[in-house]
Design a protein around this motif. Structure first.
Motif, PDB file in Angstrom:
ATOM      1  N   ILE A 190      55.569  -3.739 -11.571  1.00 23.02           N
ATOM      2  CA  ILE A 190      54.460  -4.042 -10.658  1.00 23.02           C
ATOM      3  C   ILE A 190      54.960  -4.919  -9.506  1.00 23.02           C
ATOM      4  CG2 ILE A 190      52.180  -5.159 -10.478  1.00 23.02           C
ATOM      5  CD1 ILE A 190      51.712  -4.251 -13.434  1.00 23.02           C
ATOM      6  N   GLU A 191      55.876  -5.831  -9.831  1.00 21.05           N
ATOM      7  CA  GLU A 191      56.482  -6.673  -8.790  1.00 21.05           C
ATOM      8  C   GLU A 191      57.183  -5.797  -7.750  1.00 21.05           C
ATOM      9  OE1 GLU A 191      59.229  -9.530 -10.377  1.00 21.05           O
ATOM     10  OE2 GLU A 191      59.449 -10.527  -8.438  1.00 21.05           O
ATOM     11  N   GLU A 192      57.877  -4.783  -8.223  1.00 19.63           N
ATOM     12  CA  GLU A 192      58.563  -3.833  -7.338  1.00 19.63           C
ATOM     13  C   GLU A 192      57.541  -3.132  -6.427  1.00 19.63           C
ATOM     14  OE1 GLU A 192      61.816  -3.915  -7.301  1.00 19.63           O
ATOM     15  OE2 GLU A 192      61.800  -2.366  -5.739  1.00 19.63           O
ATOM     16  N   MET A 193      56.460  -2.693  -7.042  1.00 19.22           N
ATOM     17  CA  MET A 193      55.403  -2.003  -6.304  1.00 19.22           C
ATOM     18  C   MET A 193      54.790  -2.900  -5.228  1.00 19.22           C
ATOM     19  SD  MET A 193      52.005  -0.367  -8.059  1.00 19.22           S
ATOM     20  CE  MET A 193      52.307   1.309  -8.533  1.00 19.22           C
ATOM     21  N   SER A 194      54.726  -4.199  -5.510  1.00 20.55           N
ATOM     22  CA  SER A 194      54.035  -5.124  -4.607  1.00 20.55           C
ATOM     23  C   SER A 194      54.700  -5.197  -3.229  1.00 20.55           C
ATOM     24  CB  SER A 194      53.943  -6.520  -5.239  1.00 20.55           C
ATOM     25  OG  SER A 194      55.228  -7.101  -5.304  1.00 20.55           O
ATOM     26  N   LYS A 195      55.982  -4.842  -3.167  1.00 15.77           N
ATOM     27  CA  LYS A 195      56.709  -4.902  -1.888  1.00 15.77           C
ATOM     28  C   LYS A 195      56.067  -4.015  -0.838  1.00 15.77           C
ATOM     29  CE  LYS A 195      61.086  -6.018  -4.062  1.00 15.77           C
ATOM     30  NZ  LYS A 195      62.280  -5.428  -4.683  1.00 15.77           N
ATOM     31  N   ALA A 196      55.447  -2.931  -1.282  1.00 10.80           N
ATOM     32  CA  ALA A 196      54.825  -1.993  -0.345  1.00 10.80           C
ATOM     33  C   ALA A 196      53.584  -2.583   0.338  1.00 10.80           C
ATOM     34  CB  ALA A 196      54.445  -0.713  -1.083  1.00 10.80           C
ATOM     35  N   PHE A 197      53.092  -3.695  -0.183  1.00  8.27           N
ATOM     36  CA  PHE A 197      51.853  -4.281   0.358  1.00  8.27           C
ATOM     37  C   PHE A 197      52.111  -5.475   1.280  1.00  8.27           C
ATOM     38  CE2 PHE A 197      50.660  -1.875  -3.255  1.00  8.27           C
ATOM     39  CZ  PHE A 197      49.364  -1.451  -3.043  1.00  8.27           C
ATOM     40  N   MET A 198      53.310  -6.000   1.160  1.00  8.08           N
ATOM     41  CA  MET A 198      53.651  -7.262   1.798  1.00  8.08           C
ATOM     42  C   MET A 198      53.368  -7.280   3.301  1.00  8.08           C
ATOM     43  SD  MET A 198      57.316  -8.876   1.500  1.00  8.08           S
ATOM     44  CE  MET A 198      57.594 -10.256   2.584  1.00  8.08           C
ATOM     45  N   ASP A 199      53.717  -6.183   3.980  1.00  9.76           N
ATOM     46  CA  ASP A 199      53.573  -6.176   5.443  1.00  9.76           C
ATOM     47  C   ASP A 199      52.341  -5.396   5.899  1.00  9.76           C
ATOM     48  OD1 ASP A 199      54.436  -3.744   4.635  1.00  9.76           O
ATOM     49  OD2 ASP A 199      56.000  -3.520   6.161  1.00  9.76           O
ATOM     50  N   LYS A 200      51.408  -5.168   4.976  1.00 12.82           N
ATOM     51  CA  LYS A 200      50.186  -4.435   5.342  1.00 12.82           C
ATOM     52  C   LYS A 200      49.052  -5.424   5.650  1.00 12.82           C
ATOM     53  CE  LYS A 200      51.778  -0.238   4.514  1.00 12.82           C
ATOM     54  NZ  LYS A 200      53.211  -0.584   4.310  1.00 12.82           N
ATOM     55  N   ASN A 201      48.138  -4.994   6.487  1.00 13.97           N
ATOM     56  CA  ASN A 201      46.986  -5.853   6.815  1.00 13.97           C
ATOM     57  C   ASN A 201      45.702  -5.428   6.116  1.00 13.97           C
ATOM     58  OD1 ASN A 201      48.402  -7.565   8.611  1.00 13.97           O
ATOM     59  ND2 ASN A 201      48.401  -5.889  10.102  1.00 13.97           N
ATOM     60  N   HIS A 202      45.693  -4.202   5.622  1.00  7.95           N
ATOM     61  CA  HIS A 202      44.475  -3.670   5.014  1.00  7.95           C
ATOM     62  C   HIS A 202      44.823  -2.846   3.781  1.00  7.95           C
ATOM     63  CE1 HIS A 202      42.291  -4.640   8.710  1.00  7.95           C
ATOM     64  NE2 HIS A 202      43.355  -4.185   9.344  1.00  7.95           N
ATOM     65  N   SER A 203      43.876  -2.738   2.886  1.00  2.00           N
ATOM     66  CA  SER A 203      44.079  -1.880   1.716  1.00  2.00           C
ATOM     67  C   SER A 203      42.725  -1.463   1.157  1.00  2.00           C
ATOM     68  CB  SER A 203      44.859  -2.637   0.640  1.00  2.00           C
ATOM     69  OG  SER A 203      44.131  -3.779   0.260  1.00  2.00           O
ATOM     70  N   LEU A 204      42.763  -0.366   0.433  1.00  2.00           N
ATOM     71  CA  LEU A 204      41.542   0.184  -0.144  1.00  2.00           C
ATOM     72  C   LEU A 204      41.732   0.296  -1.658  1.00  2.00           C
ATOM     73  CD1 LEU A 204      39.125   1.206   1.523  1.00  2.00           C
ATOM     74  CD2 LEU A 204      40.131   3.486   1.461  1.00  2.00           C
ATOM     75  N   PHE A 205      40.706  -0.092  -2.404  1.00  2.00           N
ATOM     76  CA  PHE A 205      40.751   0.024  -3.862  1.00  2.00           C
ATOM     77  C   PHE A 205      39.640   0.971  -4.306  1.00  2.00           C
ATOM     78  CE2 PHE A 205      43.516  -3.430  -5.630  1.00  2.00           C
ATOM     79  CZ  PHE A 205      43.980  -3.933  -4.421  1.00  2.00           C
ATOM     80  N   LEU A 206      40.003   1.951  -5.103  1.00  2.84           N
ATOM     81  CA  LEU A 206      39.026   2.932  -5.552  1.00  2.84           C
ATOM     82  C   LEU A 206      38.892   2.937  -7.057  1.00  2.84           C
ATOM     83  CD1 LEU A 206      40.181   6.062  -3.486  1.00  2.84           C
ATOM     84  CD2 LEU A 206      38.447   4.370  -2.849  1.00  2.84           C
ATOM     85  N   GLY A 207      37.679   3.156  -7.511  1.00  2.18           N
ATOM     86  CA  GLY A 207      37.460   3.327  -8.950  1.00  2.18           C
ATOM     87  C   GLY A 207      36.156   4.068  -9.145  1.00  2.18           C
ATOM     88  N   ARG A 208      36.015   4.648 -10.307  1.00  4.24           N
ATOM     89  CA  ARG A 208      34.776   5.348 -10.633  1.00  4.24           C
ATOM     90  C   ARG A 208      34.160   4.763 -11.877  1.00  4.24           C
ATOM     91  NH1 ARG A 208      33.004  10.579  -9.079  1.00  4.24           N
ATOM     92  NH2 ARG A 208      34.454  11.414  -7.576  1.00  4.24           N
ATOM     93  N   GLY A 209      32.851   4.877 -11.992  1.00  6.25           N
ATOM     94  CA  GLY A 209      32.188   4.417 -13.211  1.00  6.25           C
ATOM     95  C   GLY A 209      32.492   2.945 -13.440  1.00  6.25           C
ATOM     96  N   SER A 210      32.774   2.597 -14.691  1.00  8.51           N
ATOM     97  CA  SER A 210      33.012   1.187 -15.013  1.00  8.51           C
ATOM     98  C   SER A 210      34.317   0.681 -14.393  1.00  8.51           C
ATOM     99  CB  SER A 210      33.033   0.987 -16.520  1.00  8.51           C
ATOM    100  OG  SER A 210      34.062   1.767 -17.082  1.00  8.51           O
TER     101      SER A 210
END
Ligand code: F6R
Length: 365
Positions: free
Chosen positions: A211-231
């Protein structure tokens, strides 16, 4: 004391298997919830409840949103959820035999207490609290209290308080459901799933470096979207809240099905999309929503049940999570999102435990 951890937030994320277990201790057997352990008067107060009104703020509000799915799904009792600051300033209709349920880590949040006091004047069947601080105002003013056993939460961004709130709310939902025709088999199936949660959270914690590795992709971003359905929609909301609070990246949560009703227009290579996709009947639909985003150059980060068979491809990053029961999935799926925002914040060098402008307990409006 942070012990071996660099921040309280990380320590508290790692405490979750232990404190979730502590929250269930003495309250469930192998196969059922011990109703009297939720409060000596619980059986009497839960009998004839026809409606549940949940009130909370922030992360605790997200816990309430998850609980609504459980209460309606398991107990078949209608449930409304509202943020305290809205509830207290509008004219509301309290239906007969309403259980008024406040959720608060601190038990001192001004808006939540004000909503409770106001509702008391309007009249309802009973006031119940899910709270982490014994002796707090909320605990003192409620008829029925389930204490979460999270221990002191120091990090301003709430983590273990949330997952223990969910644990308490699920036990409560089962107790209420038993008054409303839940079968012993179904209860036993879910209680067994609750017993598995601490181990499953441990399995998620083992993914920390991925997950730490994945987090690098967010470091220089200004916006993000989180999606989920139901609960998982409230889980997406909670993931977005964590990211904005500690990394200061703008994060918005949407129910996955709302994507093409507007937010899809925002998606490009600068707008990462995070989605929580457990293995249930909705996963196929979610997959097709995700296709639409990828066609627009968006990068997807999917937290998926191993069994859901979501395969990584260009622009589609998949984090495989343990297979979990559909009912307990919101508890387990919260944890990778906590770790994601934690690592993004650490990379950005923000003050993780004490984010700017925020206080741990909001005792004024
Ligand atoms: C978010 C956070 C806040 C609190 C909110 C309610 O990480 O910590 O959103 O959840 O201020 O606080 P309590 O639960 O103490 O009523």
């Amino acid at each position: 004391d942070k012990g071996e951890y660099r921040h309280y937030m990380l320590k508290e994320i790692y405490e979750q298997p232990k404190v979730i277990k502590a929250t269930t201790e003495g309250r469930i057997t192998d196969s059922k919830v011990l109703e009297q352990a939720l409060g000596t008067d619980a059986a009497n107060l839960l009998e004839n409840v026809r409606h549940v009104q949940i009130i909370a703020c922030g992360t605790s509000y997200h816990a309430g949103m998850v609980a609504r799915y459980w209460i309606e799904e398991l107990a078949g009792v209608p449930c409304s959820v509202e943020v305290a600051s809205e509830f207290r300033y509008r004219k509301h209709v309290i239906q007969p035999d309403t259980l008024f349920l406040c959720i608060s880590q601190s038990g001192e949040t001004a808006d939540t207490l004000a909503a409770l006091r106001q509702a008391k004047k309007a009249g309802f069947r009973a006031a119940m609290a899910i709270c982490n601080v014994a002796g707090s105002s909320l605990v003192r003013e409620s008829d029925l209290v389930i204490m979460t056993q999270a221990g002191p939460e120091i990090g301003v961004a709430s983590t273990k308080a949330f997952t223990t709130q969910l644990t308490a709310l699920l036990m409560f939902s089962l107790a209420l459901a038993r008054h409303n025709g839940l079968s012993e088999e179904r209860e036993a199936d879910i209680v067994r799933a609750i017993h598995q949660v601490p181990g499953q959270v441990n399995d998620v914690l083992a993914l920390n470096s991925e997950i730490e590795e994945m987090s690098k992709a967010f470091m220089d971003k200004n916006h993000s979207l989180f999606l989920g359905r139901g609960s998982q929609y409230p889980v997406a909301m909670e993931g977005a809240l964590k990211l904005k609070e500690i990394s200061y990246i703008h994060a918005e949560a949407y129910p996955a099905g709302e994507l093409k009703h507007g937010p899809l227009a925002l998606v490009d290579s600068e707008m990462p999309v995070v989605t929580v996709a457990p293995n249930n009947e909705l996963v196929e639909k979610l997959k097709s929503n995700l296709e639409e985003v990828r066609a627009r150059g968006g990068e997807l980060f999917v937290f998926a049940d191993r069994a859901a068979d979501v395969k990584a491809e260009a622009g589609l990053h998949v984090m495989q999570l343990p297979s979990v029961h559909e009912i307990t999935a919101p508890i387990v799926y919260t944890v990778p999102l906590q770790l994601l925002s934690y690592h993004v914040a650490v990379l950005k060098g923000t003050d993780v435990d004490q984010p700017r402008n925020l206080a741990k307990s909001v005792t004024v409006e």
